[in-house]
Design a protein around this motif. Sequence first.
Motif, PDB file in Angstrom:
ATOM      1  N   ILE A   1      13.294  -0.397 -10.528  1.00  0.00           N
ATOM      2  CA  ILE A   1      13.725  -1.799 -10.433  1.00  0.00           C
ATOM      3  C   ILE A   1      13.430  -2.519 -11.751  1.00  0.00           C
ATOM      4  O   ILE A   1      14.275  -3.256 -12.297  1.00  0.00           O
ATOM      5  N   ASP A   2      12.223  -2.323 -12.275  1.00  0.00           N
ATOM      6  CA  ASP A   2      11.823  -3.002 -13.497  1.00  0.00           C
ATOM      7  C   ASP A   2      12.715  -2.590 -14.667  1.00  0.00           C
ATOM      8  O   ASP A   2      13.145  -3.415 -15.478  1.00  0.00           O
ATOM      9  N   ARG A   3      13.035  -1.314 -14.706  1.00  0.00           N
ATOM     10  CA  ARG A   3      13.867  -0.820 -15.812  1.00  0.00           C
ATOM     11  C   ARG A   3      15.294  -1.345 -15.696  1.00  0.00           C
ATOM     12  O   ARG A   3      15.915  -1.710 -16.699  1.00  0.00           O
ATOM     13  N   ALA A   4      15.843  -1.388 -14.466  1.00  0.00           N
ATOM     14  CA  ALA A   4      17.192  -1.912 -14.274  1.00  0.00           C
ATOM     15  C   ALA A   4      17.271  -3.375 -14.709  1.00  0.00           C
ATOM     16  O   ALA A   4      18.259  -3.814 -15.313  1.00  0.00           O
ATOM     17  N   ARG A   5      16.200  -4.154 -14.446  1.00  0.00           N
ATOM     18  CA  ARG A   5      16.189  -5.561 -14.857  1.00  0.00           C
ATOM     19  C   ARG A   5      16.104  -5.677 -16.367  1.00  0.00           C
ATOM     20  O   ARG A   5      16.748  -6.521 -16.988  1.00  0.00           O
ATOM     21  N   SER A   6      15.286  -4.795 -16.998  1.00  0.00           N
ATOM     22  CA  SER A   6      15.148  -4.892 -18.440  1.00  0.00           C
ATOM     23  C   SER A   6      16.437  -4.475 -19.150  1.00  0.00           C
ATOM     24  O   SER A   6      16.800  -5.061 -20.156  1.00  0.00           O
ATOM     25  N   CYS A   7      17.100  -3.449 -18.620  1.00  0.00           N
ATOM     26  CA  CYS A   7      18.284  -2.910 -19.299  1.00  0.00           C
ATOM     27  C   CYS A   7      19.579  -3.578 -18.845  1.00  0.00           C
ATOM     28  O   CYS A   7      20.647  -3.301 -19.390  1.00  0.00           O
ATOM     29  N   GLY A   8      19.491  -4.395 -17.792  1.00  0.00           N
ATOM     30  CA  GLY A   8      20.711  -5.019 -17.287  1.00  0.00           C
ATOM     31  C   GLY A   8      21.606  -4.053 -16.550  1.00  0.00           C
ATOM     32  O   GLY A   8      22.825  -4.243 -16.486  1.00  0.00           O
ATOM     33  N   ASP A   9      21.035  -2.997 -15.974  1.00  0.00           N
ATOM     34  CA  ASP A   9      21.828  -1.982 -15.261  1.00  0.00           C
ATOM     35  C   ASP A   9      21.889  -2.311 -13.768  1.00  0.00           C
ATOM     36  O   ASP A   9      20.963  -2.909 -13.221  1.00  0.00           O
TER      37      ASP A   9
ATOM     38  N   PRO B   1       0.809  -1.239   0.000  1.00  0.00           N
ATOM     39  CA  PRO B   1       0.000   0.000   0.000  1.00  0.00           C
ATOM     40  C   PRO B   1       0.831   1.274   0.000  1.00  0.00           C
ATOM     41  O   PRO B   1       0.382   2.296  -0.520  1.00  0.00           O
ATOM     42  N   ALA B   2       2.033   1.231   0.587  1.00  0.00           N
ATOM     43  CA  ALA B   2       2.842   2.451   0.681  1.00  0.00           C
ATOM     44  C   ALA B   2       3.981   2.477  -0.315  1.00  0.00           C
ATOM     45  O   ALA B   2       4.902   3.280  -0.202  1.00  0.00           O
ATOM     46  N   SER B   3       3.974   1.576  -1.294  1.00  0.00           N
ATOM     47  CA  SER B   3       5.073   1.516  -2.264  1.00  0.00           C
ATOM     48  C   SER B   3       5.115   2.769  -3.128  1.00  0.00           C
ATOM     49  O   SER B   3       4.088   3.380  -3.428  1.00  0.00           O
ATOM     50  N   ASP B   4       6.337   3.114  -3.555  1.00  0.00           N
ATOM     51  CA  ASP B   4       6.539   4.254  -4.453  1.00  0.00           C
ATOM     52  C   ASP B   4       6.576   3.721  -5.889  1.00  0.00           C
ATOM     53  O   ASP B   4       7.492   2.977  -6.258  1.00  0.00           O
ATOM     54  N   PRO B   5       5.590   4.068  -6.702  1.00  0.00           N
ATOM     55  CA  PRO B   5       5.559   3.550  -8.085  1.00  0.00           C
ATOM     56  C   PRO B   5       6.828   3.866  -8.867  1.00  0.00           C
ATOM     57  O   PRO B   5       7.269   3.063  -9.687  1.00  0.00           O
ATOM     58  N   GLN B   6       7.435   5.005  -8.609  1.00  0.00           N
ATOM     59  CA  GLN B   6       8.649   5.369  -9.336  1.00  0.00           C
ATOM     60  C   GLN B   6       9.792   4.420  -9.004  1.00  0.00           C
ATOM     61  O   GLN B   6      10.587   4.050  -9.874  1.00  0.00           O
ATOM     62  N   GLN B   7       9.876   4.010  -7.726  1.00  0.00           N
ATOM     63  CA  GLN B   7      10.930   3.066  -7.356  1.00  0.00           C
ATOM     64  C   GLN B   7      10.693   1.698  -7.991  1.00  0.00           C
ATOM     65  O   GLN B   7      11.642   1.026  -8.425  1.00  0.00           O
ATOM     66  N   LEU B   8       9.429   1.268  -8.027  1.00  0.00           N
ATOM     67  CA  LEU B   8       9.130  -0.003  -8.689  1.00  0.00           C
ATOM     68  C   LEU B   8       9.501   0.056 -10.175  1.00  0.00           C
ATOM     69  O   LEU B   8      10.042  -0.921 -10.736  1.00  0.00           O
ATOM     70  N   HIS B   9       9.274   1.203 -10.772  1.00  0.00           N
ATOM     71  CA  HIS B   9       9.646   1.379 -12.180  1.00  0.00           C
ATOM     72  C   HIS B   9      11.166   1.327 -12.344  1.00  0.00           C
ATOM     73  O   HIS B   9      11.677   0.757 -13.331  1.00  0.00           O
TER      74      HIS B   9
ATOM     75  N   LEU C   1      21.733  -1.271  -9.758  1.00  0.00           N
ATOM     76  CA  LEU C   1      20.765  -0.417  -9.055  1.00  0.00           C
ATOM     77  C   LEU C   1      21.169  -0.304  -7.594  1.00  0.00           C
ATOM     78  O   LEU C   1      21.629  -1.277  -6.978  1.00  0.00           O
ATOM     79  N   ASP C   2      20.995   0.906  -7.029  1.00  0.00           N
ATOM     80  CA  ASP C   2      21.347   1.149  -5.609  1.00  0.00           C
ATOM     81  C   ASP C   2      20.313   2.123  -5.043  1.00  0.00           C
ATOM     82  O   ASP C   2      20.369   3.323  -5.302  1.00  0.00           O
ATOM     83  N   ILE C   3      19.327   1.606  -4.247  1.00  0.00           N
ATOM     84  CA  ILE C   3      18.262   2.461  -3.710  1.00  0.00           C
ATOM     85  C   ILE C   3      17.864   1.982  -2.324  1.00  0.00           C
ATOM     86  O   ILE C   3      18.181   0.851  -1.921  1.00  0.00           O
ATOM     87  N   GLU C   4      17.165   2.882  -1.579  1.00  0.00           N
ATOM     88  CA  GLU C   4      16.502   2.501  -0.339  1.00  0.00           C
ATOM     89  C   GLU C   4      15.009   2.389  -0.638  1.00  0.00           C
ATOM     90  O   GLU C   4      14.424   3.316  -1.210  1.00  0.00           O
ATOM     91  N   ILE C   5      14.378   1.258  -0.234  1.00  0.00           N
ATOM     92  CA  ILE C   5      13.009   0.992  -0.628  1.00  0.00           C
ATOM     93  C   ILE C   5      12.296   0.217   0.463  1.00  0.00           C
ATOM     94  O   ILE C   5      12.938  -0.490   1.260  1.00  0.00           O
ATOM     95  N   LEU C   6      10.965   0.328   0.511  1.00  0.00           N
ATOM     96  CA  LEU C   6      10.163  -0.444   1.458  1.00  0.00           C
ATOM     97  C   LEU C   6      10.153  -1.911   1.061  1.00  0.00           C
ATOM     98  O   LEU C   6       9.994  -2.253  -0.114  1.00  0.00           O
ATOM     99  N   PHE C   7      10.318  -2.782   2.091  1.00  0.00           N
ATOM    100  CA  PHE C   7      10.373  -4.228   1.864  1.00  0.00           C
ATOM    101  C   PHE C   7       9.215  -4.877   2.608  1.00  0.00           C
ATOM    102  O   PHE C   7       9.043  -4.664   3.819  1.00  0.00           O
ATOM    103  N   TYR C   8       8.405  -5.677   1.870  1.00  0.00           N
ATOM    104  CA  TYR C   8       7.219  -6.314   2.451  1.00  0.00           C
ATOM    105  C   TYR C   8       7.500  -7.803   2.641  1.00  0.00           C
ATOM    106  O   TYR C   8       7.426  -8.585   1.681  1.00  0.00           O
ATOM    107  N   PRO C   9       7.827  -8.236   3.868  1.00  0.00           N
ATOM    108  CA  PRO C   9       8.053  -9.664   4.086  1.00  0.00           C
ATOM    109  C   PRO C   9       6.730 -10.417   4.066  1.00  0.00           C
ATOM    110  O   PRO C   9       5.645  -9.834   4.131  1.00  0.00           O
ATOM    111  N   THR C  10       6.857 -11.729   3.972  1.00  0.00           N
ATOM    112  CA  THR C  10       5.654 -12.567   3.995  1.00  0.00           C
ATOM    113  C   THR C  10       4.897 -12.386   5.303  1.00  0.00           C
ATOM    114  O   THR C  10       3.662 -12.363   5.340  1.00  0.00           O
ATOM    115  N   ALA C  11       5.657 -12.254   6.409  1.00  0.00           N
ATOM    116  CA  ALA C  11       5.044 -12.021   7.727  1.00  0.00           C
ATOM    117  C   ALA C  11       5.904 -11.025   8.485  1.00  0.00           C
ATOM    118  O   ALA C  11       7.113 -10.956   8.310  1.00  0.00           O
ATOM    119  N   GLY C  12       5.264 -10.242   9.352  1.00  0.00           N
ATOM    120  CA  GLY C  12       5.996  -9.288  10.167  1.00  0.00           C
ATOM    121  C   GLY C  12       5.901  -7.864   9.648  1.00  0.00           C
ATOM    122  O   GLY C  12       5.199  -7.581   8.668  1.00  0.00           O
TER     123      GLY C  12
END
Length: 824
Positions: free
Chosen positions: A31-39, A21-29, A41-52
Amino acid sequence: MSGCQPQDALRRAALSYFEGPASDPQQLHQIDRARSCGDPLDIEILFYPTAGAVRWVHLQSQPLHESERPPEAFAWFFTDVTDERHRRGLEQLRASLLDPVALARPLAGQLQSLARGVLSLLPESAVCILLLQDDGYRLGCGATAGLSDRYLEAFENMTPGDMPGPASLAISRAEPVQIDDIATSASWRQHGDALVSQGFSASLSHPVVSAGKMLGCIDIYYRQGALSQLVVDEVAAVAASITAIALQLRGDRDRLRTLSCGMNQANLAIAILDARGHVTEINDCFEAQTGFGRADIVGRHLSELNCSDEGEEGWENWCQELLSSSGFDGELTLRRKSGGDYLAEVTSTVLRDSRGTITHYVSVLKDVTEHRESEAMLHQMAFFDPMTGLPNRRLLLDRLEMVLASGRRHRRVSALIFLDLDQFKRVNDVFGHSVGDAALKVLSRRLEALVREQDTVARLGGDEFVVLLPDLDASISPDVSRTVRRLAGKLALAVREPFEIDGHQHHLQASMGITLLPKGLETAEDLLREADIALYRSKAAGLGEVTFFEAGMQLQVQEFADLERDLRHALMHGELFIFLQSQVNGDGRMVAAEALTRWCHPTRGFIPPVQFIPVAEECGLIIELGAWIFAEVCKLSVRVNASGPVLPLSINVSLRQFQQEGFVQSVKHILQQTGANPANLVLEVTESLLGDEMGDAVGVMAELSRLGLQFSIDDFGTGYSNLARLKQMPLCELKIDKSFVQDLAEGSNDAAIVEAILGIAKSLHLSVVAEGVETRAQADFLRQRGCDRMQGYFFARPEPAEVLLREWLEPTVGGALCAESKVH
C-alpha cells in the motif's frame, strides 16, 4: 464499515485502518509503495474498524491525477469479502487436510497444519489442540498456534488437576463451552492471566468426538468483539471434525502398524488370497521357505499352483477345502520350487467384512501375516461402502452437515430422500445373498445415473439408501416439493426396472421418505430421523409409496412410543383388568362369556383396546400381553367352575401369538400352573389365519385342540372366508361380526349374509354366536333363525370379571327373568 463518523475518519491515518496485531507487513508495504509511486493497487487485506470485528476487504486503489502530473490523491474502493473469504478458507482447510495424501502425514504435522489454518481464518486469535491421553482423563497438547511462550511454558508444567478448566468442562459435558471474560472466569483462575496478557479476553472450547468416543478438545482464544461469534463457532466445529478424522485414521494406522510389525517378525510363511482364490501377497519368509517369489505366484489362482505330491485331483480337493467358509487347519506335504518336498502345517483363516461376506483368506505356513493396505484403502474403508462403492453413513453425515451449514449461510434449500427396498429379504432368502448383493450393486449404479454430480447417493447398510440433493432453491416451496417428488418417481422407476442375474429376471420396488432442509436447527441425525419417520409412514400406507415428512409425524411417533412405554409399565404394575361380556342362548339365559381386556391408565383414565392392542401388536408386546390374559382367564375359569355350573370363557388370540415359537408349550404350562380345564376355554382367532401361511397355524391349532381347547372364528365374514380352508380347522363355532348384525331387516343384504353364515355353520356342525346385538328386532331375527348364542349391549355390557362372576354364582330370579323378558 469503519465504525467512525466522516470527520473522525479524516483525522485517522490512512494506513491505520490496516494496521493491527494480525496485519501482514508485506501488504502494508504494498500500500505504501503504491501511494509513493502513484500506482493502482488491487488486494485483499485485513481491515480494522474503529469499533467492531476485524473484517476482510477487497481494496482497490486508483490514483487521481491530471495528464502526466503526479497523483494528487487516491480513491480507495472497499468491498467486504469476510464471508466469502471465510467460506473459501473453510473449503480449502477441509480439502487440504482431508486429502488422502495429507491424511498420510504424521499426526503432529496434520494437527499443526490445522492449527495454522484456524489462525488464518480467525485473525488476532490463538488455538490449542488438546488430546485426551491413554488414561482417559489427562489432556496433552497436540498442536498450538498464536500462543506466547509464557502460556506454553505454563502448559508444560500443568498437572492433570490444573488442565484448562473450559476444556475439561467441554469434554465432561460433551458440548462446546464459551467463556466471555477470561479475566473474571473461575474456570481460568489458574492460567487465564497468561492469555489476558496476550490480549485475549474470550475463549471457546469445542469437544472432539468420533463415533461417540471423546478424543480431546479444540481451544480458541480471541478478543471479545473482534471476531463474529458465529464464525468462531463454525471454525471450531470444522476443526473438531477434522481432528476427529485425523485421530481416527491415526488409530487405524497404529493398529495396522502393530499387526504389520508382528507379522514381519514371525518366523512363518504367509500367503494372502482374495475371495476368489487368487494370490495377492506373500512375505519374505514364504519365498525363503518355498522358493516361489512374487513373480511366480502373485495374481495366479490357487488351483494353478499345484505344489503338492497328491496329484491334480488331490490338489483340487485341498484347494476347495482351504477356500471353504470354515477355513482349513491341517498338515500337507508341499513341494518347493527346487523340487524338494517338505511337510508344512497349514492354517487357512477366513476374513469377513462387517456384513459377513468373505473378502480374503490368510494361509499361514509357520507364520502369521496381515494384509497390508495403503492409506488410500484406509480412506476408502472409512468413508465408502465396500460392496457398492457408495458413500457410507459416516461420509453422508459429514456431507449433510456441510449442506446444512451452507444452506443456513446462503439460504438455500436441499432435500434428503430415504429409500428402502420393499421385501428385499425375500430375494436373499429365495436366491441367496450373492444374488442380493449383485442386485444392490446394479441398483447403486442406476441411482447414481439419475442424480447430479453434486448430489450424493449413500448406502447406510442392508437395503437402505439415502439420496442427498443439495442447493435446490432459495426457499421451501411447492415447486421444490414437486421437483423432489419427480426425482423420487424416477428413482422408483429405476428400482422397478427388471434386472437379470444368473439367468433369472428379478423385480424390486422401493418405499421412500423425504424431508426438506434446513427448516430450523436440525442436526444431520435429526434429518435422517425425519426421513426415516416419513419412510415408516410410506411403509404403513403400502409398498412403493413416497411420503414427505411433516411435523405431526414426529408427534405421532412420540405418542406411539409413550403408549408402548406406558403399556409395558401397565403390565408390570397391575393397570390391566379382565372384563367379561355375557353370551345368552335363545331363552336369554347366560351360557358363556367373552373375556375382554381393559386398561386403567393412572393419568389418562380408561384407554380402549382399539388404541393399545395395535401398539402391542406392532411392538411385539402382544406375546407377553396375550400370555397374561390367558393366565388370568384360566384363573377365573378355575374359580367359577369350582363353585357352580360350568361357564365357558372365550379368549381372543392374535396371529402373532400363533407365529410365536413355543406358543403351545406356553399354553400347556399356564394350564398346568392354574389347573384350568381346557374344555371350558374357547380361543377366538381371526380369519387372517386362513391366509397363505395357514398351514403352520392349523398345525398349532391341532396341537392345542388335542389339549382339549376349543376354537372359534371371530368376526366371521369380514376376512378371507375361504371355506375350503375353513374345513381344515378344528373349530367349534363361528362368530358373526357385528357389522352384519347392525342392519338386520327382512330382505337386506346383511340379513342374507347372516342366513348364509348360519347355513354354513349348520352344514359344518358348528355353533354360531352373533356379536353386537343391540335391539330386540335383531335378537328376534337371530333367535327365529336358530342362532345358538347372542352377545351385545341389548343383553349386557362388558363388566369387571368379579361383578359378572358374582351374578353367575349367585343368580337372582329377577335378574334371570329380566334377561329372559328381553327375548320373549
